[in-house]
Design a protein around this motif. Structure first.
Motif, short mmCIF file in Angstrom:
data_model
loop_
_atom_site.label_atom_id
_atom_site.label_comp_id
_atom_site.label_asym_id
_atom_site.label_seq_id
_atom_site.Cartn_x
_atom_site.Cartn_y
_atom_site.Cartn_z
N ARG A 139 0.83 -1.21 0.00
CA ARG A 139 0.00 0.00 0.00
C ARG A 139 0.86 1.26 0.00
N GLU A 140 2.05 1.20 0.58
CA GLU A 140 2.92 2.37 0.64
C GLU A 140 3.50 2.77 -0.71
N MET A 141 3.37 1.92 -1.72
CA MET A 141 3.91 2.24 -3.04
C MET A 141 3.00 3.13 -3.85
N TRP A 142 1.76 3.29 -3.42
CA TRP A 142 0.85 4.13 -4.19
C TRP A 142 0.02 5.01 -3.27
N MET A 143 -0.53 6.05 -3.86
CA MET A 143 -1.29 7.03 -3.09
C MET A 143 -2.55 7.38 -3.86
N GLU A 144 -3.59 7.72 -3.12
CA GLU A 144 -4.82 8.23 -3.73
C GLU A 144 -5.03 9.64 -3.23
N ARG A 145 -5.16 10.57 -4.16
CA ARG A 145 -5.40 11.96 -3.80
C ARG A 145 -6.17 12.64 -4.93
N ASP A 146 -7.18 13.38 -4.57
CA ASP A 146 -8.00 14.12 -5.55
C ASP A 146 -8.51 13.19 -6.64
N GLY A 147 -8.85 11.96 -6.27
CA GLY A 147 -9.39 11.02 -7.24
C GLY A 147 -8.36 10.35 -8.12
N ARG A 148 -7.09 10.62 -7.88
CA ARG A 148 -6.02 10.01 -8.67
C ARG A 148 -5.32 8.94 -7.84
N TYR A 149 -4.99 7.84 -8.48
CA TYR A 149 -4.18 6.79 -7.87
C TYR A 149 -2.85 6.79 -8.61
N PHE A 150 -1.73 6.90 -7.86
CA PHE A 150 -0.45 7.03 -8.54
C PHE A 150 0.67 6.43 -7.71
N MET A 151 1.76 6.04 -8.39
CA MET A 151 2.92 5.45 -7.74
C MET A 151 3.73 6.52 -7.06
N VAL A 152 4.14 6.24 -5.81
CA VAL A 152 4.92 7.22 -5.05
C VAL A 152 6.23 6.61 -4.57
N ASP A 153 7.22 7.47 -4.41
CA ASP A 153 8.52 7.03 -3.91
C ASP A 153 8.50 7.01 -2.38
N GLY A 154 9.63 6.74 -1.77
CA GLY A 154 9.69 6.67 -0.32
C GLY A 154 9.46 7.99 0.37
N PHE A 155 9.48 9.09 -0.39
CA PHE A 155 9.23 10.42 0.15
C PHE A 155 7.77 10.84 -0.01
N GLY A 156 6.95 9.93 -0.57
CA GLY A 156 5.54 10.24 -0.76
C GLY A 156 5.25 11.14 -1.93
N ARG A 157 6.16 11.17 -2.92
CA ARG A 157 5.98 12.02 -4.10
C ARG A 157 5.87 11.15 -5.35
N PRO A 158 5.21 11.65 -6.39
CA PRO A 158 5.01 10.83 -7.59
C PRO A 158 6.33 10.42 -8.25
#
Length: 216
Positions: A139-158
């Motif tokens: 779950r930590e590899m991706w994020m949902e925000r503003d209706g978007r699901y995207f892959m994130v790095d260890g810093f929580g950025r796309p």
């Protein structure tokens, strides 16, 4: 919402599939109970490197199946995180291409992915299971925000990604690799709109890019 994006096991594993499995095991270790071995920035860097290695193997699996690397439909899409704007179009595409959850952010989505061009919802529908390239995605590899699901790095950025294209006329290449460039800005929180080709000498951010985690 489930904690992991999962896929049923398939017979006849290949070396590439084995590499993906090994990468996932490392991911689970870094993101899970073994994460205590590193702290602070070291943990963020470790998670980013392990996640990138898993994504690289999964992208090769995608290429082997479809004959091309995936292309984002909306590469200029942006999102704001902690008051800073990041390009997120490629990261939303990577999420769909690797997790199997949706396909409407993949340009000319191939095979079964093209049917219906579904949006992401954080879980796999029965018809999406065969589209998974990265199994048991933490779950930590991706994020949902503003209706978007995207892959994130260890810093929580796309994560950032550009697919290579043949230069047209006298135009310059858009990537450093002949296939695709994949990177995280890592500890660089200034040059967050820079492209991979900007790191080439005498590029304006050559020194800053030493903080990046990249596949070139």
């Amino acid at each position: 919402m489930k904690g992991h994006i999962k896929r049923a096991a398939s017979p006849g594993g290949t070396v590439l599939k084995l590499l993906v499995v090994v990468a996932v095991i490392a991911l689970l270790f870094i993101f899970g109970s073994g994460g205590w071995i590193v702290t602070g920035t070291s943990a963020e860097l470790s998670r980013t490197r392990v996640a990138m290695n898993a994504m690289k193997s999964a992208l090769e699996g995608y290429h082997n199946e479809f004959g091309a690397y995936p292309t984002p439909k909306n590469p200029q899409d942006t999102i704001t995180i902690d008051g800073k704007s990041y390009l997120v179009g490629a990261a939303t595409m990577l999420y769909q291409a690797l997790s199997g959850d949706g396909s409407d952010n993949i340009l000319n989505a191939p095979g079964s992915r093209s049917a219906g061009q579904a949006s992401s919802n954080g879980k796999l529908e029965s018809e999406e299971v065969t589209n998974v390239r990265l199994v048991d995605m933490p779950r930590e590899m991706w994020m949902e925000r503003d209706g978007r699901y995207f892959m994130v790095d260890g810093f929580g950025r796309p994560f950032q990604y550009v697919q290579a294209e043949p230069p047209v006329g006298g135009s310059s290449p858009r990537t450093i690799n002949s296939t695709h460039d994949l990177w995280s800005y890592g500890e660089d929180d200034v040059n967050i709109t820079a492209r991979s080709v900007d790191t080439l000498p005498p590029g304006p951010i050559k020194d800053a890019s030493q903080k990046w985690i990249k596949n070139w």
